[in-house]
Design a protein around this motif. Structure first.
Motif, PDB file in Angstrom:
ATOM      1  N   GLU A   6       0.829  -1.198   0.000  1.00 28.83           N
ATOM      2  CA  GLU A   6       0.000   0.000   0.000  1.00 28.83           C
ATOM      3  C   GLU A   6       0.868   1.255   0.000  1.00 28.83           C
ATOM      4  OE1 GLU A   6      -2.059  -3.225   2.500  1.00 28.83           O
ATOM      5  OE2 GLU A   6      -0.065  -2.323   2.464  1.00 28.83           O
ATOM      6  N   SER A   7       0.359   2.307  -0.629  1.00 27.93           N
ATOM      7  CA  SER A   7       1.077   3.581  -0.673  1.00 27.93           C
ATOM      8  C   SER A   7       0.090   4.723  -0.879  1.00 27.93           C
ATOM      9  CB  SER A   7       2.118   3.583  -1.794  1.00 27.93           C
ATOM     10  OG  SER A   7       1.489   3.432  -3.049  1.00 27.93           O
ATOM     11  N   GLY A   9      -0.538   7.323   1.408  1.00 28.43           N
ATOM     12  CA  GLY A   9      -1.023   8.003   2.596  1.00 28.43           C
ATOM     13  C   GLY A   9      -0.229   9.265   2.884  1.00 28.43           C
ATOM     14  N   LEU A  20      -5.035   6.505  -2.487  1.00 30.15           N
ATOM     15  CA  LEU A  20      -4.227   5.369  -2.056  1.00 30.15           C
ATOM     16  C   LEU A  20      -4.118   4.356  -3.179  1.00 30.15           C
ATOM     17  CD1 LEU A  20      -5.696   4.758   1.524  1.00 30.15           C
ATOM     18  CD2 LEU A  20      -3.965   6.407   0.790  1.00 30.15           C
ATOM     19  N   THR A 109      -0.704   1.941   4.913  1.00 28.49           N
ATOM     20  CA  THR A 109      -0.271   3.312   4.683  1.00 28.49           C
ATOM     21  C   THR A 109      -1.041   4.227   5.627  1.00 28.49           C
ATOM     22  OG1 THR A 109       0.122   5.003   2.979  1.00 28.49           O
ATOM     23  CG2 THR A 109      -1.894   3.699   2.757  1.00 28.49           C
TER      24      THR A 109
END
Length: 115
Positions: A6-7, A9, A20, A109
């Motif tokens: 996940e990325s 944030g 996101l 994130t």
């Protein structure tokens, strides 16, 4: 084994937006319904948005009308567009299959919304 990363944030003021991303490894991503979950400090992890393999979506009442989940099967990526953010949206956000999580959880994130 599928891995989820996940990325996207960050820290944003109330009323702001974030997008996101969740990148998945593995060749069978497209057959799964995927979801975005969030976990605030001291609280359980909750499912907030889900998208099935055909693109149908469902949302928790708390985010309905503000968040939009989408997916790009060619890129093996699920997105969460978050608009009109509120301080109560502050949490670590994760993706996984939904409504039952099958894969190992990623690192998540962090989303922090200041008032």
């Amino acid at each position: 084994q599928v891995q989820l990363v996940e990325s996207g944030g960050g820290l944003v003021q109330a009323g702001g937006s974030l997008r996101l991303s969740c990148a998945a490894s593995g060749s069978i991503f497209s057959i799964y319904a995927m979801g975005w979950y969030r976990q605030a400090p001291g609280k359980q992890r909750d499912l907030v948005a889900r998208i099935n393999s055909g693109g149908m979506t469902n949302y928790a009442d708390s985010v309905k009308g503000r968040f939009t989940i989408s997916r790009d099967n060619a890129k093996k990526t699920v997105y969460l567009q978050m608009n009109s953010l509120k301080p109560e949206d502050t949490a670590v956000y994760y993706c996984n299959t939904a409504p039952t999580s099958i894969f190992s959880w990623g690192q998540g994130t962090q989303v922090t919304v200041s008032s």
